[in-house]
Write an enzyme that holds these catalytic residues in place. Structure first.
Site, PDB file in Angstrom:
ATOM      1  N   LYS A 252     -11.635  -3.672  -2.573  1.00 38.72           N
ATOM      2  CA  LYS A 252     -12.287  -3.995  -3.957  1.00 38.72           C
ATOM      3  C   LYS A 252     -13.717  -4.705  -3.903  1.00 38.72           C
ATOM      4  O   LYS A 252     -14.655  -4.611  -4.663  1.00 38.72           O
ATOM      5  CB  LYS A 252     -11.426  -4.593  -4.875  1.00 38.72           C
ATOM      6  CG  LYS A 252     -10.057  -4.002  -5.198  1.00 38.72           C
ATOM      7  CD  LYS A 252     -10.368  -2.528  -5.854  1.00 38.72           C
ATOM      8  CE  LYS A 252      -9.053  -1.535  -6.077  1.00 38.72           C
ATOM      9  NZ  LYS A 252      -9.370  -0.490  -6.941  1.00 38.72           N
TER      10      LYS A 252
ATOM     11  N   ASN B  75     -11.498   6.381  -9.676  1.00 41.82           N
ATOM     12  CA  ASN B  75     -10.387   5.455 -10.001  1.00 41.82           C
ATOM     13  C   ASN B  75      -9.122   5.320  -8.786  1.00 41.82           C
ATOM     14  O   ASN B  75      -8.548   4.767  -8.931  1.00 41.82           O
ATOM     15  CB  ASN B  75      -9.784   6.077 -11.279  1.00 41.82           C
ATOM     16  CG  ASN B  75      -8.511   5.405 -11.555  1.00 41.82           C
ATOM     17  OD1 ASN B  75      -8.418   4.275 -12.245  1.00 41.82           O
ATOM     18  ND2 ASN B  75      -7.315   6.293 -11.475  1.00 41.82           N
TER      19      ASN B  75
ATOM     20  N   ASP C 162      -6.718  14.993  -1.847  1.00 39.79           N
ATOM     21  CA  ASP C 162      -6.499  13.512  -1.520  1.00 39.79           C
ATOM     22  C   ASP C 162      -7.857  12.878  -1.258  1.00 39.79           C
ATOM     23  O   ASP C 162      -8.729  13.427  -0.293  1.00 39.79           O
ATOM     24  CB  ASP C 162      -5.995  13.658  -0.072  1.00 39.79           C
ATOM     25  CG  ASP C 162      -5.719  12.416   0.613  1.00 39.79           C
ATOM     26  OD1 ASP C 162      -6.005  11.357   0.078  1.00 39.79           O
ATOM     27  OD2 ASP C 162      -5.044  12.554   1.697  1.00 39.79           O
ATOM     28  N   VAL C 163      -8.349  11.877  -2.059  1.00 42.22           N
ATOM     29  CA  VAL C 163      -9.627  11.396  -2.068  1.00 42.22           C
ATOM     30  C   VAL C 163     -10.027  10.945  -0.518  1.00 42.22           C
ATOM     31  O   VAL C 163     -11.228  10.713  -0.166  1.00 42.22           O
ATOM     32  CB  VAL C 163      -9.865  10.424  -2.908  1.00 42.22           C
ATOM     33  CG1 VAL C 163      -9.841  10.819  -4.247  1.00 42.22           C
ATOM     34  CG2 VAL C 163      -8.852   9.109  -2.914  1.00 42.22           C
TER      35      VAL C 163
ATOM     36  N   TYR D  95      -6.344  -4.686   0.165  1.00 36.44           N
ATOM     37  CA  TYR D  95      -6.674  -4.367  -1.255  1.00 36.44           C
ATOM     38  C   TYR D  95      -7.880  -5.026  -1.651  1.00 36.44           C
ATOM     39  O   TYR D  95      -8.752  -4.658  -2.521  1.00 36.44           O
ATOM     40  CB  TYR D  95      -5.619  -4.628  -1.911  1.00 36.44           C
ATOM     41  CG  TYR D  95      -5.718  -4.043  -3.457  1.00 36.44           C
ATOM     42  CD1 TYR D  95      -5.673  -2.866  -3.783  1.00 36.44           C
ATOM     43  CD2 TYR D  95      -5.763  -5.170  -4.416  1.00 36.44           C
ATOM     44  CE1 TYR D  95      -5.830  -2.707  -5.174  1.00 36.44           C
ATOM     45  CE2 TYR D  95      -5.885  -4.776  -5.842  1.00 36.44           C
ATOM     46  CZ  TYR D  95      -6.067  -3.514  -6.114  1.00 36.44           C
ATOM     47  OH  TYR D  95      -6.100  -3.170  -7.323  1.00 36.44           O
TER      48      TYR D  95
HETATM   49  C1  BGC Z   1      -3.269  -4.743  -9.256  1.00 36.54           C
HETATM   50  C2  BGC Z   1      -2.007  -5.110  -9.930  1.00 36.54           C
HETATM   51  C3  BGC Z   1      -1.996  -6.631 -10.102  1.00 36.54           C
HETATM   52  C4  BGC Z   1      -3.515  -7.048 -10.690  1.00 36.54           C
HETATM   53  C5  BGC Z   1      -3.436  -8.586 -10.909  1.00 36.54           C
HETATM   54  C6  BGC Z   1      -4.518  -5.409  -9.817  1.00 36.54           C
HETATM   55  O1  BGC Z   1      -5.763  -4.976  -9.132  1.00 36.54           O
HETATM   56  O2  BGC Z   1      -3.367  -3.531  -8.924  1.00 36.54           O
HETATM   57  O3  BGC Z   1      -0.652  -5.018  -9.089  1.00 36.54           O
HETATM   58  O4  BGC Z   1      -1.057  -7.042 -10.913  1.00 36.54           O
HETATM   59  O5  BGC Z   1      -4.554  -6.860  -9.998  1.00 36.54           O
HETATM   60  O6  BGC Z   1      -3.201  -9.530  -9.714  1.00 36.54           O
END
Ligand code: BGC
Length: 260
Positions: free
Chosen positions: A162, A92, A65-66, A158
């Site tokens: 990123k 990744n 598990d990272v 998310y």
């Molecule tokens: C997400 C996807 C999404 C895409 C474009 C990606 O980083 O994991 O779920 O469809 O971005 O929005």
């Protein structure tokens, strides 16, 4: 121009599904030894290993598990034992997480995304860098996302993970460059995998998604994987500290095709 990764020792985190699996297979096809990291679905990882071996390649499946520094350390120690180190890390493993506005999501669900996508990435990069700096060679490629620059309602953890990954990549690249180690990221757009299946598998979702993509189609995992192989190979020997977008133009503001 031929890309040959013969004998390169590679590790792909989250290598048993989606984009990670496509990259692992493409690395093996280019001659690399591939360690396929998984946290769930061991069977998928083992099946990939068998397939790579049966076409004459070298592969192994490694559980970790990272988000656990302890498990990440053990994974790298295993690679030391099996292959005496590592040349290429594909950082990744990642999740989209629970879809909810920032004021509605639980702190636990929010932190889970950061723990896997950002802190997990750091744990793995750190172990790889310890080894690569010492041997004065190596490449780390992170899987980022178009959402390192595009805001995305309901996915604040998310997008934050990123965006942070991009700066982590730049900073580690600066630190590692004197040691002949490259650190870079690849940012996929909408790629057809299980992570976004709920969107592309229903017609309204698909229609909406295609409006966001100038090339008017969803990408295939192989289109990302091939670019990953280019970026970790010597073809890209002068690229470091950058995020390369593989997104069908998603970050090209398609709404500006008219008006403005
Ligand atoms: C997400 C996807 C999404 C895409 C474009 C990606 O980083 O994991 O779920 O469809 O971005 O929005």
């Amino acid at each position: 121009m031929e890309i040959n990764l013969q004998g390169k020792r590679t590790l792909v985190t989250g290598g048993n599904s989606g984009i990670g699996a496509a990259i692992a297979n493409e690395l093996a096809a280019a001659g690399a030894k591939v360690a396929i990291n998984y946290v769930t679905n061991q069977a998928a990882a083992e099946q990939m290993v068998q397939q790579i071996r049966s076409s004459g390649g070298e592969a192994l499946a490694v559980h970790a598990d990272v988000a656990s520094n302890y498990e990440v350390e053990s994974m790298f120690n295993r690679l030391d034992r099996e292959w005496n180190g590592i040349d290429i890390l594909i950082n990744n493993a990642g999740i989209d997480g629970v879809h909810a506005n920032s004021w509605e999501i639980s702190v636990k669900d929010w932190a889970k995304v950061i723990n896997i996508n950002l802190i997990g990435n750091f744990y793995c990069a750190r172990q790889a860098l310890k080894r690569m700096v010492k041997q004065k060679s190596g490449v780390i490629l992170a899987t980022s996302s178009v959402h390192e620059t595009i805001a995305w309602s309901g996915h604040s953890a998310y997008t934050s993970s990123k965006a942070a990954l991009s700066m982590l990549t730049k900073t580690m690249a600066q630190e590692a460059a004197p040691y002949n180690v490259r650190v870079l990221a690849l940012a996929p757009g909408a790629i057809k995998t299980s992570i976004n299946q709920d969107v592309w598998a229903n017609s309204a979702g698909l229609k909406d998604l295609l409006e966001k993509i100038p090339l008017k189609r969803i990408g295939e995992p192989e289109e990302v994987a091939k670019m990953a192989v280019v970026l970790v190979s010597d073809v890209a020997s002068y690229i470091t500290g950058r995020t390369i977008f593989v997104d069908g133009g998603m970050t090209d503001y398609p709404d500006f095709a008219h008006g403005g």
